[in-house]
Design a protein around this motif. Sequence first.
Motif, PDB file in Angstrom:
ATOM      1  N   ILE A  43       0.893  -1.203  -0.002  1.00 46.88           N
ATOM      2  CA  ILE A  43       0.062   0.021   0.049  1.00 46.88           C
ATOM      3  C   ILE A  43       0.737   1.379  -0.029  1.00 46.88           C
ATOM      4  O   ILE A  43       0.776   2.201  -0.787  1.00 46.88           O
ATOM      5  CB  ILE A  43      -0.978   0.075   1.170  1.00 46.88           C
ATOM      6  CG1 ILE A  43      -1.858  -1.105   0.990  1.00 46.88           C
ATOM      7  CG2 ILE A  43      -1.833   1.222   1.360  1.00 46.88           C
ATOM      8  CD1 ILE A  43      -2.835  -1.346   2.209  1.00 46.88           C
ATOM      9  N   ASN A  44       1.932   1.355   0.755  1.00 53.62           N
ATOM     10  CA  ASN A  44       2.820   2.432   0.966  1.00 53.62           C
ATOM     11  C   ASN A  44       2.112   3.599   0.762  1.00 53.62           C
ATOM     12  O   ASN A  44       2.595   4.402   0.113  1.00 53.62           O
ATOM     13  CB  ASN A  44       3.922   2.258  -0.235  1.00 53.62           C
ATOM     14  CG  ASN A  44       4.766   1.090   0.136  1.00 53.62           C
ATOM     15  OD1 ASN A  44       4.935   0.564   1.135  1.00 53.62           O
ATOM     16  ND2 ASN A  44       5.188   0.361  -1.016  1.00 53.62           N
ATOM     17  N   GLN A  45       1.318   4.153   1.565  1.00 50.37           N
ATOM     18  CA  GLN A  45       0.547   5.362   1.961  1.00 50.37           C
ATOM     19  C   GLN A  45       0.485   5.812   3.060  1.00 50.37           C
ATOM     20  O   GLN A  45       0.524   4.953   4.008  1.00 50.37           O
ATOM     21  CB  GLN A  45      -1.023   5.316   1.274  1.00 50.37           C
ATOM     22  CG  GLN A  45      -0.889   4.953  -0.462  1.00 50.37           C
ATOM     23  CD  GLN A  45      -2.432   4.774  -0.562  1.00 50.37           C
ATOM     24  OE1 GLN A  45      -3.177   5.202   0.010  1.00 50.37           O
ATOM     25  NE2 GLN A  45      -2.703   3.973  -1.652  1.00 50.37           N
ATOM     26  N   SER A  46       0.612   6.992   3.301  1.00 52.55           N
ATOM     27  CA  SER A  46       0.687   7.903   4.642  1.00 52.55           C
ATOM     28  C   SER A  46      -0.689   8.207   4.969  1.00 52.55           C
ATOM     29  O   SER A  46      -1.591   8.847   4.119  1.00 52.55           O
ATOM     30  CB  SER A  46       1.443   8.773   4.748  1.00 52.55           C
ATOM     31  OG  SER A  46       2.843   8.471   4.460  1.00 52.55           O
ATOM     32  N   LEU A  47      -1.132   8.125   6.163  1.00 48.36           N
ATOM     33  CA  LEU A  47      -2.529   8.385   6.782  1.00 48.36           C
ATOM     34  C   LEU A  47      -2.243   9.249   7.726  1.00 48.36           C
ATOM     35  O   LEU A  47      -1.597   9.040   8.849  1.00 48.36           O
ATOM     36  CB  LEU A  47      -3.481   7.140   7.062  1.00 48.36           C
ATOM     37  CG  LEU A  47      -4.060   6.173   6.027  1.00 48.36           C
ATOM     38  CD1 LEU A  47      -4.378   5.131   6.765  1.00 48.36           C
ATOM     39  CD2 LEU A  47      -4.518   6.955   4.931  1.00 48.36           C
ATOM     40  N   MET A  48      -3.010  10.223   7.953  1.00 40.74           N
ATOM     41  CA  MET A  48      -2.823  11.295   9.240  1.00 40.74           C
ATOM     42  C   MET A  48      -4.286  10.963   9.873  1.00 40.74           C
ATOM     43  O   MET A  48      -5.392  11.092   9.307  1.00 40.74           O
ATOM     44  CB  MET A  48      -2.799  12.772   9.037  1.00 40.74           C
ATOM     45  CG  MET A  48      -1.304  12.685   8.101  1.00 40.74           C
ATOM     46  SD  MET A  48      -0.822  14.505   7.992  1.00 40.74           S
ATOM     47  CE  MET A  48      -0.529  14.827   9.633  1.00 40.74           C
ATOM     48  N   MET A  49      -4.342  10.651  11.236  1.00 45.26           N
ATOM     49  CA  MET A  49      -5.412  10.508  12.025  1.00 45.26           C
ATOM     50  C   MET A  49      -5.216  11.230  13.505  1.00 45.26           C
ATOM     51  O   MET A  49      -4.239  11.372  13.994  1.00 45.26           O
ATOM     52  CB  MET A  49      -5.711   8.969  12.293  1.00 45.26           C
ATOM     53  CG  MET A  49      -6.947   8.692  13.128  1.00 45.26           C
ATOM     54  SD  MET A  49      -6.834   7.082  13.056  1.00 45.26           S
ATOM     55  CE  MET A  49      -8.535   6.517  13.316  1.00 45.26           C
ATOM     56  N   THR A  50      -6.322  11.899  13.935  1.00 42.05           N
ATOM     57  CA  THR A  50      -6.566  12.424  15.420  1.00 42.05           C
ATOM     58  C   THR A  50      -6.775  11.238  16.501  1.00 42.05           C
ATOM     59  O   THR A  50      -7.710  10.650  16.146  1.00 42.05           O
ATOM     60  CB  THR A  50      -7.745  13.437  15.311  1.00 42.05           C
ATOM     61  OG1 THR A  50      -7.357  14.317  14.371  1.00 42.05           O
ATOM     62  CG2 THR A  50      -7.474  14.170  16.737  1.00 42.05           C
ATOM     63  N   VAL A  51      -5.828  11.258  17.410  1.00 45.74           N
ATOM     64  CA  VAL A  51      -6.203  10.287  18.365  1.00 45.74           C
ATOM     65  C   VAL A  51      -6.225  11.246  19.652  1.00 45.74           C
ATOM     66  O   VAL A  51      -5.810  12.487  19.744  1.00 45.74           O
ATOM     67  CB  VAL A  51      -4.940   9.306  18.691  1.00 45.74           C
ATOM     68  CG1 VAL A  51      -4.994   8.445  17.464  1.00 45.74           C
ATOM     69  CG2 VAL A  51      -3.649  10.157  18.946  1.00 45.74           C
ATOM     70  N   PRO A  52      -6.769  10.573  20.742  1.00 50.51           N
ATOM     71  CA  PRO A  52      -7.087  11.372  22.099  1.00 50.51           C
ATOM     72  C   PRO A  52      -5.749  11.837  22.332  1.00 50.51           C
ATOM     73  O   PRO A  52      -4.763  11.322  22.532  1.00 50.51           O
ATOM     74  CB  PRO A  52      -7.849  10.410  23.007  1.00 50.51           C
ATOM     75  CG  PRO A  52      -8.349   9.353  21.959  1.00 50.51           C
ATOM     76  CD  PRO A  52      -7.271   9.339  20.693  1.00 50.51           C
ATOM     77  N   ALA A  53      -5.710  13.059  23.125  1.00 50.77           N
ATOM     78  CA  ALA A  53      -4.660  13.547  24.023  1.00 50.77           C
ATOM     79  C   ALA A  53      -3.996  12.539  25.010  1.00 50.77           C
ATOM     80  O   ALA A  53      -4.957  11.638  25.357  1.00 50.77           O
ATOM     81  CB  ALA A  53      -4.641  14.854  24.607  1.00 50.77           C
ATOM     82  N   ALA A  54      -2.741  12.445  25.398  1.00 56.20           N
ATOM     83  CA  ALA A  54      -2.185  11.481  26.485  1.00 56.20           C
ATOM     84  C   ALA A  54      -3.152  11.555  27.774  1.00 56.20           C
ATOM     85  O   ALA A  54      -3.389  10.389  28.288  1.00 56.20           O
ATOM     86  CB  ALA A  54      -1.035  11.871  26.775  1.00 56.20           C
ATOM     87  N   CYS A  55      -3.583  12.708  28.149  1.00 56.73           N
ATOM     88  CA  CYS A  55      -4.358  12.755  29.329  1.00 56.73           C
ATOM     89  C   CYS A  55      -5.856  12.468  29.096  1.00 56.73           C
ATOM     90  O   CYS A  55      -6.426  12.166  30.277  1.00 56.73           O
ATOM     91  CB  CYS A  55      -4.576  14.365  29.953  1.00 56.73           C
ATOM     92  SG  CYS A  55      -5.022  15.591  28.637  1.00 56.73           S
ATOM     93  N   GLU A  56      -6.251  12.148  27.901  1.00 57.06           N
ATOM     94  CA  GLU A  56      -7.709  11.689  27.895  1.00 57.06           C
ATOM     95  C   GLU A  56      -7.736  10.223  27.247  1.00 57.06           C
ATOM     96  O   GLU A  56      -8.463   9.718  27.311  1.00 57.06           O
ATOM     97  CB  GLU A  56      -8.261  12.535  26.586  1.00 57.06           C
ATOM     98  CG  GLU A  56      -8.594  13.896  26.999  1.00 57.06           C
ATOM     99  CD  GLU A  56      -9.150  14.840  25.896  1.00 57.06           C
ATOM    100  OE1 GLU A  56      -9.373  14.369  24.633  1.00 57.06           O
ATOM    101  OE2 GLU A  56      -9.516  15.877  25.946  1.00 57.06           O
ATOM    102  N   LEU A  57      -6.289   9.818  27.173  1.00 61.16           N
ATOM    103  CA  LEU A  57      -6.179   8.309  26.529  1.00 61.16           C
ATOM    104  C   LEU A  57      -6.893   7.314  27.558  1.00 61.16           C
ATOM    105  O   LEU A  57      -6.224   7.188  28.687  1.00 61.16           O
ATOM    106  CB  LEU A  57      -4.839   7.869  26.160  1.00 61.16           C
ATOM    107  CG  LEU A  57      -4.455   6.850  25.452  1.00 61.16           C
ATOM    108  CD1 LEU A  57      -5.231   6.831  23.783  1.00 61.16           C
ATOM    109  CD2 LEU A  57      -3.182   6.874  25.214  1.00 61.16           C
ATOM    110  N   VAL A  58      -7.597   6.332  27.098  1.00 62.56           N
ATOM    111  CA  VAL A  58      -8.163   5.309  27.802  1.00 62.56           C
ATOM    112  C   VAL A  58      -7.321   4.005  27.334  1.00 62.56           C
ATOM    113  O   VAL A  58      -7.119   3.766  26.107  1.00 62.56           O
ATOM    114  CB  VAL A  58      -9.680   4.921  27.522  1.00 62.56           C
ATOM    115  CG1 VAL A  58     -10.147   3.833  28.081  1.00 62.56           C
ATOM    116  CG2 VAL A  58     -10.451   6.100  27.739  1.00 62.56           C
ATOM    117  N   PRO A  59      -6.679   3.460  28.291  1.00 68.48           N
ATOM    118  CA  PRO A  59      -5.981   2.071  28.067  1.00 68.48           C
ATOM    119  C   PRO A  59      -6.535   1.041  27.019  1.00 68.48           C
ATOM    120  O   PRO A  59      -5.818   0.381  26.038  1.00 68.48           O
ATOM    121  CB  PRO A  59      -5.656   1.235  29.392  1.00 68.48           C
ATOM    122  CG  PRO A  59      -5.945   2.393  30.366  1.00 68.48           C
ATOM    123  CD  PRO A  59      -7.062   3.376  29.784  1.00 68.48           C
TER     124      PRO A  59
END
Length: 144
Positions: A43-59
């Motif tokens: 595939i060799n394609q880059s994707l950009m995605m938003t993830v929660p901030a470290a303080c909002e991250l759920v394990p």
Amino acid sequence: MSLHSRLGGPAVAPHSERSQHQWSVSTQPVEHLGRYYSTGLNINQSLMMTVPAACELVPSTVLVFQLIAAPDQSSRVCSSVHAWGAFPVCGPNLCHIQGRFKTPLIRGQPSARMDQFRKMEALISSDLDRWLCNLYFQVCLCVC
């Protein structure tokens, strides 16, 4: 690729104040000729995605990957999920993952019954035909 609150759970829905964030992304279509000797799909394609901030991250937050067969232009068949896989967003120290990883892709659609990684491993161990391939990917964090 989409962000889920937990394995086997629903995709993360954007909150009203975060409506500009993208919680699900996809690559451009890549053709696989389907011949028996065509063993790779690069595939060799880059994707950009938003993830929660470290303080909002759920394990339990995971990235869910889906291999989708796009509909043929000459037919009216809808796209279908051929395989899926999941990978945790945070490591054992509860920080975002970074680096190169691989995850197995399981044939079929994502199942809510697969709510633990050990169940995915047990499924593949009990029936190797359920395993389609491995997906190799790299995660880089960009602070915007």
